[in-house]
Each structure stands twice: as structure tokens, then as C-alpha cells.
Scaffold this active site. Structure first.
Site, PDB file in Angstrom:
ATOM      1  N   GLU A   1       0.885  -1.344   0.098  1.00 17.17           N
ATOM      2  CA  GLU A   1      -0.089   0.062   0.102  1.00 17.17           C
ATOM      3  C   GLU A   1       0.868   1.243  -0.004  1.00 17.17           C
ATOM      4  OE1 GLU A   1      -3.053   0.076  -0.310  1.00 17.17           O
ATOM      5  OE2 GLU A   1      -3.658  -1.812   0.167  1.00 17.17           O
TER       6      GLU A   1
ATOM      7  N   CYS B   1      -1.754   9.011   2.702  1.00 21.57           N
ATOM      8  CA  CYS B   1      -1.725   8.648   1.492  1.00 21.57           C
ATOM      9  C   CYS B   1      -2.417   9.277   0.584  1.00 21.57           C
ATOM     10  CB  CYS B   1      -1.430   7.100   1.392  1.00 21.57           C
ATOM     11  SG  CYS B   1      -2.748   6.167   2.482  1.00 21.57           S
TER      12      CYS B   1
HETATM   13  P1  NDP Z   1       8.609   4.477   4.856  1.00 26.49           P
HETATM   14  O1  NDP Z   1       8.328   3.718   3.452  1.00 26.49           O
HETATM   15  O2  NDP Z   1       9.718   5.380   4.961  1.00 26.49           O
HETATM   16  O3  NDP Z   1       8.495   3.436   6.155  1.00 26.49           O
HETATM   17  C1  NDP Z   1       7.509   2.498   6.100  1.00 26.49           C
HETATM   18  C2  NDP Z   1       7.961   1.424   7.010  1.00 26.49           C
HETATM   19  O4  NDP Z   1       8.830   0.659   6.247  1.00 26.49           O
HETATM   20  C3  NDP Z   1       8.499   1.712   8.078  1.00 26.49           C
HETATM   21  O5  NDP Z   1       8.112   0.811   9.315  1.00 26.49           O
HETATM   22  C4  NDP Z   1      10.215   1.779   7.850  1.00 26.49           C
HETATM   23  O6  NDP Z   1      10.859   1.598   9.157  1.00 26.49           O
HETATM   24  C5  NDP Z   1       9.962   0.627   7.122  1.00 26.49           C
HETATM   25  N1  NDP Z   1      11.051   0.510   6.132  1.00 26.49           N
HETATM   26  C6  NDP Z   1      11.853   1.311   5.676  1.00 26.49           C
HETATM   27  N2  NDP Z   1      12.737   0.955   4.861  1.00 26.49           N
HETATM   28  C7  NDP Z   1      12.706  -0.443   4.854  1.00 26.49           C
HETATM   29  C8  NDP Z   1      13.401  -1.425   4.124  1.00 26.49           C
HETATM   30  N3  NDP Z   1      14.662  -1.241   3.195  1.00 26.49           N
HETATM   31  N4  NDP Z   1      12.958  -2.610   4.152  1.00 26.49           N
HETATM   32  C9  NDP Z   1      11.808  -2.966   5.000  1.00 26.49           C
HETATM   33  N5  NDP Z   1      11.205  -2.204   5.558  1.00 26.49           N
HETATM   34  C10 NDP Z   1      11.585  -0.937   5.645  1.00 26.49           C
HETATM   35  O7  NDP Z   1       7.259   5.437   4.686  1.00 26.49           O
HETATM   36  P2  NDP Z   1       6.643   6.306   5.916  1.00 26.49           P
HETATM   37  O8  NDP Z   1       6.583   5.828   7.290  1.00 26.49           O
HETATM   38  O9  NDP Z   1       7.564   7.643   5.911  1.00 26.49           O
HETATM   39  O10 NDP Z   1       5.113   6.516   5.374  1.00 26.49           O
HETATM   40  C11 NDP Z   1       4.865   7.384   4.551  1.00 26.49           C
HETATM   41  C12 NDP Z   1       4.733   6.730   3.076  1.00 26.49           C
HETATM   42  O11 NDP Z   1       3.742   5.777   3.368  1.00 26.49           O
HETATM   43  C13 NDP Z   1       3.949   7.827   2.172  1.00 26.49           C
HETATM   44  O12 NDP Z   1       4.685   7.611   0.856  1.00 26.49           O
HETATM   45  C14 NDP Z   1       2.559   7.356   2.206  1.00 26.49           C
HETATM   46  O13 NDP Z   1       1.880   7.818   1.002  1.00 26.49           O
HETATM   47  C15 NDP Z   1       2.647   5.905   2.494  1.00 26.49           C
HETATM   48  N6  NDP Z   1       1.102   5.422   2.880  1.00 26.49           N
HETATM   49  C16 NDP Z   1       0.235   4.507   1.913  1.00 26.49           C
HETATM   50  C17 NDP Z   1      -0.732   4.307   2.615  1.00 26.49           C
HETATM   51  C18 NDP Z   1      -1.677   3.308   1.774  1.00 26.49           C
HETATM   52  O14 NDP Z   1      -2.737   2.626   2.380  1.00 26.49           O
HETATM   53  N7  NDP Z   1      -1.558   3.114   0.371  1.00 26.49           N
HETATM   54  C19 NDP Z   1      -1.348   4.579   4.109  1.00 26.49           C
HETATM   55  C20 NDP Z   1      -0.268   5.655   4.615  1.00 26.49           C
HETATM   56  C21 NDP Z   1       0.990   5.912   4.236  1.00 26.49           C
HETATM   57  P3  NDP Z   1      11.630   2.844   9.725  1.00 26.49           P
HETATM   58  O15 NDP Z   1      10.396   3.866  10.221  1.00 26.49           O
HETATM   59  O16 NDP Z   1      12.615   2.307  10.777  1.00 26.49           O
HETATM   60  O17 NDP Z   1      12.140   3.616   8.802  1.00 26.49           O
END
Ligand code: NDP
Length: 481
Positions: free
Chosen positions: A254, A288
Site C-alpha cells: 500500500e 496517503c
Molecule cells: P517508509 O516507506 O519510509 O516506512 C514505512 C515502513 O517501512 C517503516 O516501518 C520503515 O521503518 C520500514 N522500512 C523502511 N525501509 C525499509 C526497508 N528497506 N525494508 C523494509 N522495511 C523498511 O514510509 P513512511 O513511514 O515515511 O510513510 C509514508 C509513506 O507511506 C508515504 O509514501 C505514504 O503515501 C505511504 N502510505 C500509504 C498508505 C496506503 O494505504 N496506501 C497509507 C499510509 C501511508 P523505519 O520507520 O524504521 O524507517
């Protein structure tokens, strides 16, 4: 002065025990910057133990009758309800979400768990008329849905409860075990949720909580062959990375959007302006589905803009723990500086800030931009900030083309009373959801939800998440032998 909130020292939850791991992570109040709690980060062997615990619990969950899975989910709802205020204040402090919206999130999460309790009772297959082809003559066929086993759930910061609920509740409803890795900036709400699940009677190992950086803890989970399914919500870049390293396992993604809205000349302008403002600014636009590109037809452009600016300026900005506040800080000052730089760049290229454009620390004021161009960052890239662009158009078909001219495809919205335009929009918009007469932020937690193109893979919405968290098992029985 910022309102006080303290969480204290939290632990990881592995194999039914609250355990210490590696170095502690400090979790901050996103408005004041104060440390509100700590939680250990997971080391590689903690992640290994968590996956092993989930693997051990997977058959226990798979054998558990549906009514018992439903009971655990329903008891979890009751426990969240009892602690509604604690959940809401934790979300407000660690995510910077205004308390009123944090409460809405808690209520939605209760609904998500309630729907999952109901769906747990109706996971079923169907009969397959095998004799439809000559090879199937004399056979009886049906399929059932079996849990996949171990699910790894990786979640973002912006809905630390309900987006976690959208993974945890269907996984349990389907009879899976899981390992949850919440965003590093907002892990405390997941601690509250795991406590509730434990008290609700979820067996040890059925949910495990590990915390730590995505590029280590997240990737250890994604790569592990014992994990049968990765369900991820977050940015497109990380989503793409996951597809590259996951190997052969199920993956649901997502991801982001640059949500478009079209305002037709017959729209209810007051309603549209109000809904677009809420959709653009709640949670500081870090949603998002946040309203980003508003296309208004020439005859209604000025009256819409005037109403939208008024709604924007009515937003109360401040401490998210304060009852009267609509818009709190962004997740950190770096993000607020990023959007400030994008807006500055846009204005240097001819855009105009009608209201907002102000930053103080991590707080960015709700901002309306006009005279923007399609290639500007504020239009073309996911802003994930409290900004909205209002763009004039002459021809509805052209507005649909511009709305659709994006690499994303999560949800889009049209305000109109004209049924012809409604169906034109449904046909032209390559989005996972098309919302008519409300903002693209509209979501009911049981509807199929997810994106096309770069917005993701698969669908959530409890029943649809359950489909993605189960495998179809076909049974063919040869009769008469
Ligand atoms: P990120 O992609 O930065 O992080 C999301 C999660 O992934 C966090 O738990 C993060 O850990 C983890 N993560 C980061 N790098 C990796 C990796 N290499 N491998 C596995 N996991 C990893 O997103 P944000 O938290 O900044 O959220 C914002 C984004 O989420 C926006 O782009 C938004 O559009 C999207 N989003 C989409 C939604 C939907 O339903 N379609 C709903 C809400 C948000 P850590 O925190 O430790 O970096």
C-alpha cells in the site's frame, strides 16, 4: 508550553513475553521534541526468535476454530474501547496527530477489529464444477482457504493504530501468526495493541513485536524464507525494494498517491471546499490519500478558491494534545523543511501562495498554491504535507486526463451531480478507488482499498486482506473408486 505526556519504558513482545533487545530507541513527542518513552531495538537474533515464535504459533492459529479467533478479536475491541483515551493520547504524542483525529483513528481501529471478528466466521471456498471439461468427468471439486502461516507486517508512522489494525486483525482472523514491525517514529501505539491482544487471549507467538530501522529489522523480515507473506504500507521506494528482496512469497504493498479532485461547475461548492480542506490538512497532509491536486472548472474556480482558502484559514494549528487543535506538527522538522523548500522552488518558478507557506520548527501551516505547473514537485510528486494546489480547467475530459497523468493510482475524487460525468470519470480514471462527492480521503474500513500503478499491489479492507493472507487449496475427489 507543550502539554505533558509520558509513556515510559516499553519492551519488545516475542513468543508471548515482554523482552529486552538491543540499544533503546527514544520516542519523542513530535510537537515538543521531548522524549516520551523508550523501546529496545531488535537485534538480528531477536528477529530470528520472533520469526521462530511465529512459526511455532502458526499451526496453533491454523487449528483454532473460527469462533475462538472471532472472540479474541472481539475482546480486543472491548479492551481498546476501555483504553480509548490512552490510545488516542499516545497517537497524538508520538505521531503528532491532533487529538480529535487520533480519537477518530482509535474508533476506526475498533471498527476494523470488529469487521475482522465477523469476517473470521465466514472464510470459505466454493464448489468447482469439474465436469465442465471432459477431464473432470466423474470428479467432485471444491476449494478451501488456508492460512499462509507467518505474516510479516511493516507499517508507516501516519496511522500508528489503524494501519497496523488493517494487517494484524485480518491476519488473526485468517488463522495466521505474525511479526509486526511498526515505524521507528511511532512504535508505542503497537505496544498498547499487543498488550490488548495478549489480554484478549491471543496465544503466545501469534503476534510478535520487533522495533528497529527498516533497512535492518525490516529487511531481515522481508528476506526470511520462513515468512510466507509480507504486508507493507509505506513509500513507493521501500515498496519497490521489498519486491526486489522478498524472494518467492506473497507481497501486498500500500504505497503513495498525489490525490486529484475535480470540481465540476454543478458541484456543491461549500461542501466540496470543506471536505477538500479536511482531506488536505488533517494529520498535516501526511495521509496517503491527502488532497493534493484540485482541478476546478473555470466558472467555479474563483468561488471555489475563495471558499477553500476560508476553510484552510479556519484550521487551528498547534499542539496536537490540545483539544481545540486541527493541525499538529509534521513527523519531524526535516519533513517540514522539505515541503518548505518545495513550495519555495514552486514560487520561484511562478506559483503563488494564496495562504500559508509558513513554518515554525516541525509545524507547517496549511497552504494553498495556485498558478502551478504539472512538472513542479508540489504537483508531480507525493507532497505528504499540508499543501494543496488549485488548478483551473476548461474542459472536463481534459481535467480527467490531467488527474490521471500520474504514476500513482490509489484514489481520485470528483464533485458533480451529473451522472454522465460520474461514469466518464469511472471509465477514465485508472485508480483503485473513485470517490464521487467526497474527498479522495474517503475510506470505510471494510471496502476494498488499494492502488494501481505505483500505488501498490493487492487490496486491503479486511475481507480482501484475508484473501491475500490465505492460500486457495483445491480438492478434487474422484468418485466411484
Ligand atoms: P517508509 O516507506 O519510509 O516506512 C514505512 C515502513 O517501512 C517503516 O516501518 C520503515 O521503518 C520500514 N522500512 C523502511 N525501509 C525499509 C526497508 N528497506 N525494508 C523494509 N522495511 C523498511 O514510509 P513512511 O513511514 O515515511 O510513510 C509514508 C509513506 O507511506 C508515504 O509514501 C505514504 O503515501 C505511504 N502510505 C500509504 C498508505 C496506503 O494505504 N496506501 C497509507 C499510509 C501511508 P523505519 O520507520 O524504521 O524507517
Amino acid at each position: 508550553m507543550a502539554l505533558r505526556f509520558e509513556f515510559g519504558e516499553a519492551k519488545l513482545y516475542i513468543g508471548g513475553r515482554w523482552v529486552s533487545g538491543g540499544p533503546p530507541l527514544e520516542v519523542r513527542n513530535k510537537y515538543s521534541g521531548d522524549v516520551i518513552g523508550t523501546i529496545p531495538t531488535a537485534r538480528e537474533d531477536d528477529v530470528d526468535t520472533a520469526i521462530a515464535a511465529a512459526q511455532k504459533a502458526a499451526p496453533v492459529m491454523a487449528e483454532m476454530p473460527a469462533y475462538r479467533r472471532a472472540d479474541i478479536l472481539a475482546r480486543t475491541v472491548a479492551l481498546i474501547r476501555e483504553r480509548r483515551d490512552e490510545f488516542a493520547r499516545t497517537i497524538a504524542a508520538e505521531a503528532g496527530k491532533a487529538l480529535k483525529w487520533a480519537r477518530v483513528e482509535v474508533d476506526r481501529a475498533m471498527m476494523t477489529f470488529t469487521i475482522a471478528a465477523e469476517e473470521a466466521r465466514r472464510i470459505h471456498g466454493e464448489t468447482v464444477p469439474l465436469d465442465a471439461v471432459p477431464a473432470g468427468e466423474g470428479y467432485f471439486g471444491f476449494y478451501v482457504r488456508r492460512p499462509v502461516g507467518v505474516v510479516a507486517a511493516i507499517t508507516p508512522f501516519n496511522f500508528p493504530l489503524n494501519l497496523v489494525a488493517h494487517k494484524v486483525a485480518p491476519a488473526i482472523a485468517a488463522g495466521n501468526a505474525l511479526v509486526l514491525k511498526p515505524a521507528s517514529s511511532t512504535p508505542l501505539t503497537s505496544v498498547l495493541l499487543c498488550r490488548a491482544l495478549e489480554e484478549a487471549g491471543l496465544p503466545p507467538g501469534a503476534i510478535n513485536l520487533v522495533v528497529g530501522p527498516g533497512h535492518t529489522v525490516g529487511e531481515w523480515l522481508v528476506r526470511d524464507p520462513r515468512v510466507a507473506k509480507v504486508t507493507f504500507t509505506g513509500s513507493a521506494d521501500v515498496g519497490e525494494r521489498i519486491t526486489q528482496i522478498a524472494g518467492i512469497k506473497k507481497v501486498t504493498l500500500e504505497l503513495g498517491n498525489t490525490s486529484p479532485v475535480i470540481i465540476a461547475p454543478d458541484a456543491d461548492l461549500a461542501w466540496a471546499a470543506r471536505r477538500c480542506a479536511v482531506g488536505a490538512y488533517y494529520n498535516s497532509g501526511q495521509v496517503c490519500l491527502s488532497v493534493q491536486r484540485v482541478y476546478a472548472e473555470r466558472p467555479v474556480y474563483d468561488p471555489f478558491l475563495e471558499r477553500f482558502v476560508r476553510e484552510t484559514e479556519s484550521m487551528v494549528v498547534g499542539d496536537p494534545l490540545d483539544e481545540g487543535v486541527d493541525v499538529g506538527p509534521m513527523i519531524d522538522e526535516r519533513e517540514a523543511r522539505r515541503i518548505e523548500a518545495w513550495v519555495t522552488e514552486a514560487t520561484q518558478e511562478g506559483a503563488q501562495v494564496v495562504t500559508g507557506g509558513r513554518r515554525e520548527g516541525p509545524v507547517y501551516w496549511p497552504t494553498v498554491l495556485v498558478n502551478v505547473k504539472p512538472e513542479m514537485k508540489v504537483v508531480a510528486q507525493e507532497a505528504f504535507a499540508p499543501i494543496a494546489n488549485v488548478i483551473e480547467y476548461d474542459d472536463f475530459e481534459e481535467a480527467l486526463r490531467q488527474a490521471d497523468a500520474t504514476e500513482y493510482g490509489l484514489q481520485a475524487a470528483v464533485f458533480t451531480r451529473d451522472i454522465q460525468r460520474v461514469f466518464q470519470a469511472i471509465r477514465r480514471l485508472n485508480f483503485g478507488g473513485v470517490i464521487i462527492n467526497d474527498a479522495p480521503t474517503f475510506r470505510a474500513d471494510h471496502m476494498p482499498y488499494g492502488g494501481n500503478r505505483q500505488s501498490g499491489l493487492g487490496r486491503e479492507g479486511v475481507r480482501y486482506a484475508i484473501e491475500e493472507m490465505t492460500n486457495i487449496q483445491m480438492v478434487a475427489i474422484r468418485l466411484g473408486t
